[in-house]
Design an enzyme around this catalytic site. Structure first.
Site, mmCIF file in Angstrom:
data_model
loop_
_atom_site.group_PDB
_atom_site.id
_atom_site.type_symbol
_atom_site.label_atom_id
_atom_site.label_comp_id
_atom_site.label_asym_id
_atom_site.label_seq_id
_atom_site.Cartn_x
_atom_site.Cartn_y
_atom_site.Cartn_z
ATOM 1 N N ALA A 12 0.866 -1.168 0.000
ATOM 2 C CA ALA A 12 0.000 0.000 0.000
ATOM 3 C C ALA A 12 0.911 1.229 0.000
ATOM 4 C CB ALA A 12 -0.906 0.017 1.223
ATOM 5 N N ALA A 42 3.688 -5.822 -7.796
ATOM 6 C CA ALA A 42 2.289 -5.562 -8.149
ATOM 7 C C ALA A 42 2.189 -4.511 -9.241
ATOM 8 C CB ALA A 42 1.510 -5.134 -6.909
ATOM 9 N N GLU A 139 12.462 -6.594 -4.150
ATOM 10 C CA GLU A 139 11.753 -6.267 -2.910
ATOM 11 C C GLU A 139 11.240 -7.493 -2.150
ATOM 12 O OE1 GLU A 139 10.148 -1.727 -3.671
ATOM 13 O OE2 GLU A 139 8.733 -3.359 -4.005
ATOM 14 N N ASN A 180 17.958 1.147 -13.897
ATOM 15 C CA ASN A 180 18.256 2.531 -14.240
ATOM 16 C C ASN A 180 19.758 2.763 -14.090
ATOM 17 O OD1 ASN A 180 18.818 3.087 -11.488
ATOM 18 N ND2 ASN A 180 16.720 3.787 -11.113
ATOM 19 N N THR A 218 17.187 2.099 -18.264
ATOM 20 C CA THR A 218 16.232 3.194 -18.374
ATOM 21 C C THR A 218 16.867 4.481 -17.861
ATOM 22 O OG1 THR A 218 15.289 2.703 -16.188
ATOM 23 C CG2 THR A 218 14.282 1.634 -18.093
ATOM 24 N N GLY A 220 14.815 7.679 -17.515
ATOM 25 C CA GLY A 220 13.775 8.680 -17.306
ATOM 26 C C GLY A 220 13.324 9.353 -18.581
ATOM 27 N N THR A 246 6.113 8.599 -9.972
ATOM 28 C CA THR A 246 5.973 7.401 -9.149
ATOM 29 C C THR A 246 5.471 6.221 -9.986
ATOM 30 O OG1 THR A 246 5.420 8.764 -7.226
ATOM 31 C CG2 THR A 246 4.911 6.410 -7.079
ATOM 32 N N ASP A 250 8.143 1.182 -13.358
ATOM 33 C CA ASP A 250 7.450 -0.108 -13.315
ATOM 34 C C ASP A 250 6.482 -0.254 -14.483
ATOM 35 O OD1 ASP A 250 8.766 -0.859 -10.983
ATOM 36 O OD2 ASP A 250 7.251 0.044 -9.704
ATOM 37 N N GLY A 285 0.000 8.980 -9.034
ATOM 38 C CA GLY A 285 -0.001 7.638 -8.470
ATOM 39 C C GLY A 285 0.779 6.654 -9.318
#
Length: 298
Positions: A12, A42, A139, A180, A218, A220, A246, A250, A285
């Site tokens: 979350a 996710a 992670e 990156n 990558t 940016g 953000t 991904d 988000g």
């Protein structure tokens, strides 16, 4: 259609919007905030599934109030959650600060993600063994990462973010390794490279020389570079007005594996992925910003 199994984190995201990032010891007033779904595993699963890929998610959530917000977009994307685990305690949590220029800072608390170890993944071995592509990040516990690599019979794609100390032989299964420029430098050092080149093109070639079949770096708003065989190909990205970066990286990875699953060569898949990442940067988000197959990409 080829299938993708993502073995990774589910979080979350607690986010706050600010004019600028605070200095050490400084208190600022935020303009807005909230809770959204995140976690690199996710995020990448949702990005691929939204675009039409066949995706199964292997990961864990807790039993707290953050569980349902963390799963919102995984559920709506149509990803297969039959390999999900629920463990007593807290769901993974990320605290994110987003400034007006679209840059962010992120602090991650592992929570239930720490349960995704070797035995957890072994219990779900069929979902890994039957996948055409297995996608991994940094992670989850190293034992879970390594078990997934050992069980994989298809293509292994690794986005080692954050950079953790995984066995070199497991990491070298990546085809491609996605990183990156900062992560690439850390991986080169971790694998014993005597020096770290300055440019992304040289970094990509140095990683190839260490044994990776292919590399995608990558960078940016400047796009990406792809290294395979002896060639390095620059990948442009559309010029967009960034609102929030953000999860844009991904989104790139999700778009990449989606097109690899469709049979695209790596350069073509990375070119498409850059458009997916650019789209995500134009919205707030992480998962909420990802395009679907019905959206027009920049």
């Amino acid at each position: 259609m080829a299938s993708i199994t993502v073995v990774g984190s589910i979080n979350a995201d607690l986010f706050v919007l600010v004019d600028r990032h605070p200095l050490p010891g400084e208190t600022l007033l935020g303009r807005d905030g909230g809770i959204s779904a995140g976690g690199k595993g996710a995020n990448q699963a949702v990005a691929a599934a939204n675009l039409g890929a066949v995706v199964r998610m292997i990961g864990a959530v807790g039993t707290d109030a953050y569980t349902e917000p963390a799963l919102e977009h995984l559920r709506s994307s149509g990803a297969d959650l039959s390999s999900l685990g629920v463990v007593e305690g807290s769901t993974g949590l990320a605290v994110i600060t987003v400034s007006d220029d679209g840059e962010n800072t992120i602090i991650v608390i592992g929570g239930a993600n720490s349960a995704v170890d070797g035995s957890f993944v072994a219990d779900r071995r069929e979902a890994v063994e039957r996948a055409d592509i297995v996608l991994l990040q940094g992670e989850i516990p190293v034992s879970g990462f390594s078990q997934a690599v050992h069980l994989a019979t298809g293509r292994v794609v690794v986005n080692l973010a954050p950079v953790v100390d995984v066995p070199a032989a497991d990491l070298l299964r990546a085809d491609p390794l996605v990183a990156n420029e900062h992560e690439a430098g850390l991986i080169l050092t971790q694998l014993g490279a005597p020096t770290v080149p300055r440019s992304e093109e040289e970094m990509a070639l140095a990683l190839r020389e260490l044994g990776f079949t292919s590399v995608v770096l990558t960078r940016g708003a400047r796009g990406a570079v792809v290294a395979e065989s002896d060639a390095v190909t620059p990948i442009p990205t559309p010029a967009v007005e960034a609102v929030d970066s953000t999860g844009a990286g991904d989104a790139f990875v999700g778009g990449l594996v989606h097109r690899l699953a469709e049979g695209d060569p790596l350069v073509s898949a990375a070119t498409y992925a850059a458009r997916v990442g650019a789209f995500a940067a134009t919205r707030r988000g992480a998962q909420a910003s990802y395009p679907t197959s019905a959206d027009v990409l920049p």
